[in-house]
Design a protein around this motif. Structure first.
Motif, PDB file in Angstrom:
ATOM      1  N   THR A  27       0.825  -1.210   0.000  1.00  0.00           N
ATOM      2  CA  THR A  27       0.000   0.000   0.000  1.00  0.00           C
ATOM      3  C   THR A  27       0.860   1.260   0.000  1.00  0.00           C
ATOM      4  OG1 THR A  27      -1.810  -1.131   1.141  1.00  0.00           O
ATOM      5  CG2 THR A  27      -1.778   1.272   1.246  1.00  0.00           C
ATOM      6  N   ASP A  28       1.908   1.253   0.810  1.00  0.00           N
ATOM      7  CA  ASP A  28       2.738   2.455   0.924  1.00  0.00           C
ATOM      8  C   ASP A  28       3.596   2.698  -0.311  1.00  0.00           C
ATOM      9  OD1 ASP A  28       1.710   3.040   3.373  1.00  0.00           O
ATOM     10  OD2 ASP A  28       3.329   2.087   4.509  1.00  0.00           O
ATOM     11  N   VAL A  29       3.660   1.737  -1.238  1.00  0.00           N
ATOM     12  CA  VAL A  29       4.382   1.956  -2.491  1.00  0.00           C
ATOM     13  C   VAL A  29       3.621   2.965  -3.355  1.00  0.00           C
ATOM     14  CG1 VAL A  29       5.180   0.826  -4.625  1.00  0.00           C
ATOM     15  CG2 VAL A  29       5.419  -0.336  -2.420  1.00  0.00           C
ATOM     16  N   PHE A  30       2.304   3.026  -3.169  1.00  0.00           N
ATOM     17  CA  PHE A  30       1.478   3.966  -3.928  1.00  0.00           C
ATOM     18  C   PHE A  30       1.561   5.353  -3.269  1.00  0.00           C
ATOM     19  CE2 PHE A  30      -0.132  -0.204  -4.819  1.00  0.00           C
ATOM     20  CZ  PHE A  30      -0.542  -0.157  -6.140  1.00  0.00           C
ATOM     21  N   PRO A  31       1.771   6.405  -4.032  1.00  0.00           N
ATOM     22  CA  PRO A  31       1.852   7.753  -3.448  1.00  0.00           C
ATOM     23  C   PRO A  31       0.571   8.095  -2.685  1.00  0.00           C
ATOM     24  CG  PRO A  31       2.498   7.769  -5.762  1.00  0.00           C
ATOM     25  CD  PRO A  31       1.928   6.420  -5.499  1.00  0.00           C
ATOM     26  N   LYS A  32       0.703   8.970  -1.678  1.00  0.00           N
ATOM     27  CA  LYS A  32      -0.448   9.328  -0.856  1.00  0.00           C
ATOM     28  C   LYS A  32      -1.579   9.924  -1.682  1.00  0.00           C
ATOM     29  CE  LYS A  32      -1.879  11.802   3.306  1.00  0.00           C
ATOM     30  NZ  LYS A  32      -3.139  12.273   2.687  1.00  0.00           N
TER      31      LYS A  32
ATOM     32  N   GLU B  31      -8.153   8.531 -14.009  1.00  0.00           N
ATOM     33  CA  GLU B  31      -6.959   7.849 -14.503  1.00  0.00           C
ATOM     34  C   GLU B  31      -6.663   6.623 -13.654  1.00  0.00           C
ATOM     35  OE1 GLU B  31      -3.243  10.001 -13.649  1.00  0.00           O
ATOM     36  OE2 GLU B  31      -4.512  11.486 -12.657  1.00  0.00           O
ATOM     37  N   GLY B  32      -5.853   5.724 -14.196  1.00  0.00           N
ATOM     38  CA  GLY B  32      -5.562   4.478 -13.507  1.00  0.00           C
ATOM     39  C   GLY B  32      -4.596   4.633 -12.347  1.00  0.00           C
ATOM     40  N   TYR B  33      -4.131   3.483 -11.821  1.00  0.00           N
ATOM     41  CA  TYR B  33      -3.296   3.458 -10.620  1.00  0.00           C
ATOM     42  C   TYR B  33      -1.984   2.719 -10.864  1.00  0.00           C
ATOM     43  CZ  TYR B  33      -7.440   5.200  -8.315  1.00  0.00           C
ATOM     44  OH  TYR B  33      -8.514   5.982  -7.959  1.00  0.00           O
ATOM     45  N   GLY B  34      -1.527   2.707 -12.112  1.00  0.00           N
ATOM     46  CA  GLY B  34      -0.295   2.013 -12.439  1.00  0.00           C
ATOM     47  C   GLY B  34       0.933   2.652 -11.803  1.00  0.00           C
ATOM     48  N   LEU B  35       1.925   1.807 -11.507  1.00  0.00           N
ATOM     49  CA  LEU B  35       3.172   2.256 -10.883  1.00  0.00           C
ATOM     50  C   LEU B  35       4.359   1.853 -11.747  1.00  0.00           C
ATOM     51  CD1 LEU B  35       2.639   1.213  -7.151  1.00  0.00           C
ATOM     52  CD2 LEU B  35       2.483   3.522  -8.093  1.00  0.00           C
ATOM     53  N   GLU B  36       5.310   2.757 -11.861  1.00  0.00           N
ATOM     54  CA  GLU B  36       6.548   2.397 -12.551  1.00  0.00           C
ATOM     55  C   GLU B  36       7.313   1.340 -11.773  1.00  0.00           C
ATOM     56  OE1 GLU B  36       8.903   5.792 -13.327  1.00  0.00           O
ATOM     57  OE2 GLU B  36       7.427   6.780 -14.624  1.00  0.00           O
ATOM     58  N   ALA B  37       7.142   1.341 -10.449  1.00  0.00           N
ATOM     59  CA  ALA B  37       7.868   0.383  -9.612  1.00  0.00           C
ATOM     60  C   ALA B  37       7.208  -0.989  -9.576  1.00  0.00           C
ATOM     61  CB  ALA B  37       7.970   0.920  -8.175  1.00  0.00           C
ATOM     62  N   GLY B  38       6.032  -1.101 -10.208  1.00  0.00           N
ATOM     63  CA  GLY B  38       5.299  -2.361 -10.121  1.00  0.00           C
ATOM     64  C   GLY B  38       6.068  -3.563 -10.624  1.00  0.00           C
TER      65      GLY B  38
ATOM     66  N   ASP C  14      -1.867  -1.696 -16.619  1.00  0.00           N
ATOM     67  CA  ASP C  14      -2.844  -0.766 -17.189  1.00  0.00           C
ATOM     68  C   ASP C  14      -3.508   0.106 -16.134  1.00  0.00           C
ATOM     69  OD1 ASP C  14      -4.592  -2.497 -15.927  1.00  0.00           O
ATOM     70  OD2 ASP C  14      -5.638  -3.130 -17.745  1.00  0.00           O
ATOM     71  N   GLY C  15      -3.216  -0.146 -14.834  1.00  0.00           N
ATOM     72  CA  GLY C  15      -3.725   0.705 -13.765  1.00  0.00           C
ATOM     73  C   GLY C  15      -5.132   0.406 -13.325  1.00  0.00           C
ATOM     74  N   ALA C  16      -5.802  -0.600 -13.905  1.00  0.00           N
ATOM     75  CA  ALA C  16      -7.167  -0.969 -13.512  1.00  0.00           C
ATOM     76  C   ALA C  16      -7.117  -2.050 -12.433  1.00  0.00           C
ATOM     77  CB  ALA C  16      -7.949  -1.459 -14.719  1.00  0.00           C
ATOM     78  N   PRO C  17      -7.772  -1.847 -11.287  1.00  0.00           N
ATOM     79  CA  PRO C  17      -7.684  -2.824 -10.192  1.00  0.00           C
ATOM     80  C   PRO C  17      -8.364  -4.148 -10.538  1.00  0.00           C
ATOM     81  CG  PRO C  17      -8.515  -0.698  -9.432  1.00  0.00           C
ATOM     82  CD  PRO C  17      -8.555  -0.670 -10.920  1.00  0.00           C
TER      83      PRO C  17
ATOM     84  N   GLN D 189      -4.844 -17.294  -8.121  1.00  0.00           N
ATOM     85  CA  GLN D 189      -3.556 -17.965  -8.024  1.00  0.00           C
ATOM     86  C   GLN D 189      -3.018 -17.793  -6.598  1.00  0.00           C
ATOM     87  OE1 GLN D 189      -4.340 -15.205  -9.631  1.00  0.00           O
ATOM     88  NE2 GLN D 189      -2.638 -13.750  -9.769  1.00  0.00           N
ATOM     89  N   THR D 190      -2.057 -18.596  -6.225  1.00  0.00           N
ATOM     90  CA  THR D 190      -1.555 -18.555  -4.846  1.00  0.00           C
ATOM     91  C   THR D 190      -0.380 -17.598  -4.664  1.00  0.00           C
ATOM     92  OG1 THR D 190      -0.189 -20.490  -5.335  1.00  0.00           O
ATOM     93  CG2 THR D 190      -2.352 -20.875  -4.330  1.00  0.00           C
ATOM     94  N   THR D 191       0.287 -17.195  -5.753  1.00  0.00           N
ATOM     95  CA  THR D 191       1.357 -16.199  -5.670  1.00  0.00           C
ATOM     96  C   THR D 191       1.191 -15.202  -6.804  1.00  0.00           C
ATOM     97  OG1 THR D 191       2.907 -17.471  -7.052  1.00  0.00           O
ATOM     98  CG2 THR D 191       2.992 -17.845  -4.668  1.00  0.00           C
ATOM     99  N   GLY D 192       1.753 -14.013  -6.620  1.00  0.00           N
ATOM    100  CA  GLY D 192       1.677 -13.003  -7.661  1.00  0.00           C
ATOM    101  C   GLY D 192       2.659 -11.873  -7.402  1.00  0.00           C
ATOM    102  N   GLY D 193       2.955 -11.114  -8.451  1.00  0.00           N
ATOM    103  CA  GLY D 193       3.935 -10.050  -8.320  1.00  0.00           C
ATOM    104  C   GLY D 193       3.419  -8.657  -8.612  1.00  0.00           C
ATOM    105  N   TYR D 194       2.127  -8.527  -8.943  1.00  0.00           N
ATOM    106  CA  TYR D 194       1.587  -7.188  -9.131  1.00  0.00           C
ATOM    107  C   TYR D 194       1.447  -6.485  -7.782  1.00  0.00           C
ATOM    108  CZ  TYR D 194       0.256  -8.379 -13.943  1.00  0.00           C
ATOM    109  OH  TYR D 194       0.269  -8.742 -15.265  1.00  0.00           O
TER     110      TYR D 194
END
Length: 334
Positions: free
Chosen positions: A180-185, A214-221, A239-242, A250-255
């Motif tokens: 959560t804190d990776v996303f700007p305030k 606008e979407g919520y995509g991160l360069e750090a993603g 694409d920034g869409a939740p 799935q049981t693991t993920g990296g997004y």
């Protein structure tokens, strides 16, 4: 052995119970009923333990009963008739031997449920009867299938439950996640004020939402390592869409995950049809625990809330009732 015969069936009808907890280490998510509240409602209407039911995604089918039975119809409301007679949804009914139950499309929500008195009798796979489509365990029902039924100890029917308001979207309570804190305030603040629409893309693994801004995509993603994920996690792909993950995720993920929908609100996610409006609200751990406690208390109280149906006179065929017992000579009724 008595059975439920599948005459016709929609493409998304499966057998579902509470799922398979405890197999994440083997790569199998819990799965189970998309709307576990509907599963509990069916059990309460039949006054039996929570077991397996037919889960119908958008469309039901035609089913012939090989014995007299009690049934409960719960979850997303669907058009239902028994030998042509309209049935009330969120209610229990008696079905004669050989009768044909027809369940059409949903009028709200996504997932409807058919629970049978006594329960379904199928072999357990990893401790559950549930079809897990993503893991390749069992699969959708087909016309011609016969589902074995357990004996029903009997009991009353003609009972109803008040319909829970969870079929048209609404506000989802969210806990902060590891990223959560990776996303700007400013982005987290906008996440709580934005209006989202449930996209047409979605299944038992999860649903996609379209933001109104606008979407919520991160360069750090792309630099986040894969790790364990759970139902309710809100992943943000490029694409920034939740995407809100559901039982067969799935049981693991990296997004990156901007938050996690609390378990008590997952039935609302599952039952949000395409086009439904959803919003998010971050809550504290204490508020989430209180909500979970209230949700479980509500499940425990379902049986106490069941009440006899009050029938609509327009649905009653008076010729099927013995309205007057005896004869009258015009003065005294015997």
């Amino acid at each position: 052995m008595s059975a439920l015969e599948i005459l016709e069936v929609g493409p998304g009808v499966t057998v579902q119970d509470s799922g398979r907890p405890g197999y994440l280490g083997e790569g199998v998510s819990r799965g189970g009923a998309a709307d576990r509240l509907a599963l509990a409602e069916g059990a309460a209407l039949l006054k039996q333990p929570v077991g397996a039911a037919l889960e119908m995604a958008g469309l039901g089918g035609r089913f012939r009963f090989g014995r007299a039975a009690r049934i409960a119809l719960t979850g997303a409301p669907m058009r239902a008739t028994l030998d042509g007679v309209v049935l009330r949804w969120n209610a229990s009914h008696t079905v004669p031997d050989g009768a044909v139950l027809e369940i059409g499309g949903v009028t709200q929500g996504v997932y409807g449920y058919l629970t049978v008195g006594g329960g379904i009798d199928l072999p357990l796979i990893l401790g559950a009867m549930s079809a897990h489509l993503a893991a390749g365990i069992s699969g959708p029902l087909q016309a011609g299938d016969r589902i074995a039924l357990k004996d029903d100890a009997g009991g009353v029917s003609g009972l109803g439950l008040a319909v829970s308001d969870r079929f048209e979207g609404g506000t989802l309570r969210v806990l902060p996640s590891l990223q959560t804190d990776v996303f700007p305030k400013h982005m987290r603040d906008r996440f709580e004020t934005d209006h989202f629409t449930r996209d047409t893309r979605g299944n038992r693994m999860g649903v996609r939402l379209k933001p109104s801004s606008e979407g919520y995509g991160l360069e750090a993603g792309g630099r986040i390592l894969s790790e364990v994920i759970t139902p309710g996690d809100i992943q943000i792909p490029g694409d920034g869409a939740p995407y809100i993950l559901l039982g067969e995720c799935q049981t693991t993920g990296g997004y990156p995950r901007i938050g996690t929908v609390i378990p008590a609100d997952l039935p609302r996610v599952a039952q949000a049809a395409p086009g439904a409006n959803l919003r998010f609200r971050f809550v504290s751990r204490e508020e989430a625990l209180a909500a979970e406690g209230a949700y479980r208390t509500g499940l425990d109280r379902l049986r106490a809330q069941v009440a006899p149906l009050v029938r609509d006179p327009h649905d009653i065929n008076l010729l099927a009732y013995d309205l007057v017992s005896g004869v009258t000579d015009g003065e005294v009724m015997r």
